[in-house]
Write a protein that holds these residues in place. Structure first.
Motif, PDB file in Angstrom:
ATOM      1  N   ILE A 102       0.661  -0.788   0.378  1.00 19.91           N
ATOM      2  CA  ILE A 102      -0.234   0.296   0.216  1.00 19.91           C
ATOM      3  C   ILE A 102       0.946   1.619  -0.176  1.00 19.91           C
ATOM      4  O   ILE A 102       2.140   1.066   0.513  1.00 19.91           O
TER       5      ILE A 102
ATOM      6  N   THR B 105      -0.774   7.098   1.819  1.00 20.50           N
ATOM      7  CA  THR B 105      -2.157   6.067   1.650  1.00 20.50           C
ATOM      8  C   THR B 105      -2.675   5.765   3.618  1.00 20.50           C
ATOM      9  O   THR B 105      -3.694   6.339   3.703  1.00 20.50           O
ATOM     10  N   SER B 106      -1.693   5.272   3.550  1.00 16.33           N
ATOM     11  CA  SER B 106      -1.553   5.791   4.925  1.00 16.33           C
ATOM     12  C   SER B 106      -1.721   6.874   6.512  1.00 16.33           C
ATOM     13  O   SER B 106      -2.263   6.574   7.044  1.00 16.33           O
TER      14      SER B 106
ATOM     15  N   VAL C   6      -2.407   9.167   5.154  1.00 16.30           N
ATOM     16  CA  VAL C   6      -3.976  10.275   4.631  1.00 16.30           C
ATOM     17  C   VAL C   6      -5.039   9.723   5.924  1.00 16.30           C
ATOM     18  O   VAL C   6      -5.791  10.601   6.715  1.00 16.30           O
TER      19      VAL C   6
ATOM     20  N   GLY D  19       0.902  13.428  -4.277  1.00 10.15           N
ATOM     21  CA  GLY D  19       0.905  11.949  -4.385  1.00 10.15           C
ATOM     22  C   GLY D  19       1.680  12.024  -5.605  1.00 10.15           C
ATOM     23  O   GLY D  19       2.151   9.857  -4.881  1.00 10.15           O
TER      24      GLY D  19
ATOM     25  N   PRO E  35      -4.927  10.927  -8.220  1.00  7.17           N
ATOM     26  CA  PRO E  35      -5.070  11.689  -6.987  1.00  7.17           C
ATOM     27  C   PRO E  35      -5.206  12.916  -7.358  1.00  7.17           C
ATOM     28  O   PRO E  35      -4.908  13.996  -8.579  1.00  7.17           O
TER      29      PRO E  35
ATOM     30  N   GLU F 201      -8.494  10.962  -1.616  1.00  9.35           N
ATOM     31  CA  GLU F 201      -7.520  10.487  -0.604  1.00  9.35           C
ATOM     32  C   GLU F 201      -6.604   9.993  -0.254  1.00  9.35           C
ATOM     33  O   GLU F 201      -5.808   9.032  -0.926  1.00  9.35           O
ATOM     34  N   LEU F 202      -7.554   8.690  -0.112  1.00  6.26           N
ATOM     35  CA  LEU F 202      -7.538   7.386   0.090  1.00  6.26           C
ATOM     36  C   LEU F 202      -7.077   6.448  -1.282  1.00  6.26           C
ATOM     37  O   LEU F 202      -6.033   6.232  -0.766  1.00  6.26           O
ATOM     38  N   LEU F 203      -7.738   6.663  -2.122  1.00  9.39           N
ATOM     39  CA  LEU F 203      -7.869   5.455  -3.084  1.00  9.39           C
ATOM     40  C   LEU F 203      -6.547   6.043  -4.410  1.00  9.39           C
ATOM     41  O   LEU F 203      -6.287   5.060  -4.606  1.00  9.39           O
TER      42      LEU F 203
ATOM     43  N   PRO G 122      -3.472   7.455  -4.572  1.00  9.61           N
ATOM     44  CA  PRO G 122      -2.134   7.339  -4.688  1.00  9.61           C
ATOM     45  C   PRO G 122      -2.079   5.724  -4.971  1.00  9.61           C
ATOM     46  O   PRO G 122      -1.174   5.279  -5.524  1.00  9.61           O
ATOM     47  N   LEU G 123      -2.790   5.018  -4.210  1.00  2.00           N
ATOM     48  CA  LEU G 123      -3.246   3.173  -4.605  1.00  2.00           C
ATOM     49  C   LEU G 123      -3.749   3.269  -6.383  1.00  2.00           C
ATOM     50  O   LEU G 123      -2.720   2.325  -6.668  1.00  2.00           O
TER      51      LEU G 123
END
Length: 395
Positions: free
Chosen positions: A34, A38-39, A41, A135, A338, A373-375, A377-378
């Motif tokens: 991950i 993301t962590s 955030v 990001g 992002p 924010e969460l998804l 960067p993934l």
């Protein structure tokens, strides 16, 4: 002696939260790959949810520090932009501009189905043009990614950021004109800020390399000099009410053209840059109001789909013209997902400079920002990995 518990919690909040963010970032990256940001955030969102004392407004100077952190990233992004590539392949530049216009129009039209005021729709559309340099650059550095898709993503991200700032400043000028009727103030609030920000950044981009050439400086010290210059530029921009983000990006682009060598090992500005990155993502996430996220969830999801579709369709459609393939165009468009860090700081900066609707827009976009924010960067990480341009190997 009686301990003041609220004051103690306020004093300890940031060090504890940053330490927790770092720990989770390393563990989750090692276990499931991950992205670390993301962590960071997720920890910031958790701190916002429980309303941890001292995490946001209680400590003065945090917006300035966040702008310094993002300005360092924007300088690095600008430094990786090769203007000669635009001259040799103008289709990439044309793609960035067309994609920005299409994204603006698509988001503006889609937001019209949600009974939002025209000013709010214009601001959301202007912000949606941008892609988050923090990001994207951090994920690319983390993967040690290099190749056609990576370079296109970085160059298109820079174009998106420039056009987003331009569009937002024009919207702010329109707002001043519609509320006060003062054409001079409207023009001063948009054209002046844009032109002066670029000019100040470009001037420093010429001056700093010239200064470095007159000194015998170790290679590792070049990074320190540039970091101090970015801090100076951010301070100056605050004092003159300019855009520190636009100035930092211009500084990096011009410094690259002046041929000052910055090695790969110095990307990210070392340990200090890593610390500021953790702070930036935790702080940005902590600004989001969870109580408003539920009411705007449908709006947020619709705008995310529309924005992503606009970027993907443009990149796929122009892939052959710009010397790429449809598959790489698809991965490039997805990697630009992002947007939150850059957009939120633009809004915060506009609010500090007296732009009234900024706070309301942040509330309306809370759900969109939270998901992005969460998804985001993934999605960028997986896109670059699918392009087979990463150079990360397991021990």
């Amino acid at each position: 002696m009686v301990t003041d518990l609220p004051f103690l919690l306020q004093s300890m909040a940031w060090p504890l939260v940053l330490l927790l963010a770092w720990f989770l970032g390393e563990r989750l990256h090692e276990a499931w790959q991950i992205p670390r940001v993301t962590s960071y955030v997720a920890v910031g969102l958790l701190g916002s949810l429980i309303n941890l004392p001292g995490l946001t407004d209680a400590v003065p100077g945090l917006p300035f520090l966040a702008n310094v952190a993002l300005s360092l990233v924007l300088f690095e992004l600008g430094y990786r932009i090769n203007l000669r590539w635009f001259r040799h392949n103008p289709w990439v530049l044309a793609l960035g501009l067309v994609e920005s216009v299409v994204t603006f129009a698509a988001v503006y039209l889609a937001s019209g189905f949600f009974n939002l005021p025209t000013d709010t729709r214009l601001i959301i559309a202007a912000l949606s043009i941008s892609a988050s340099p923090a990001g994207i650059v951090r994920v690319a550095n983390e993967l040690r990614s290099a190749g056609q898709v990576t370079e296109r993503v970085l160059h298109l991200c820079a174009i998106n950021c420039l056009v987003s700032v331009l569009a937002l400043k024009l919207v702010i000028g329109y707002w001043y004109l519609s509320t006060s009727g003062d054409l001079l103030q409207a023009a001063f609030g948009s054209i002046h800020v844009l032109a002066t920000s670029v000019a100040v950044g470009a001037l420093l981009g010429v001056a700093m390399p010239a200064l470095l050439r007159t000194q015998r400086i170790q290679e590792r010290d070049v990074t320190l000099v540039f970091a101090l210059a970015v801090v100076l530029l951010t301070t100056m921009s605050y004092g003159l009410k300019l855009s520190p983000l636009l100035a930092a990006l211009s500084f990096g682009i011009v410094a690259r053209e002046r041929r000052v060598h910055l090695t790969n090992a110095q990307r990210g500005f070392g340990t200090a840059g890593d610390l500021l990155t953790i702070f930036l993502f935790v702080y940005i996430a902590a600004l989001l109001d969870w109580s408003e996220a539920g009411t705007g969830l449908l709006l947020g999801l619709v705008l995310i789909v529309v924005r992503t579709a606009a970027k993907v369709v443009c990149n796929v459609g122009a892939a052959r013209l710009s010397g790429s393939t449809e598959r790489k165009g698809l991965l490039t468009g997805l990697a630009l997902t992002p947007m939150s860090a850059f957009a939120i700081l633009l809004l915060e900066q506009s609010r500090l400079y007296g732009f009234g609707p900024a706070g309301q827009v942040l509330t309306v976009m809370a759900a969109m920002m939270l998901v992005q924010e969460l998804l985001g960067p993934l999605v960028t990480q997986r896109s670059l990995m699918a392009a087979a341009e990463t150079h990360v190997t397991k021990e």
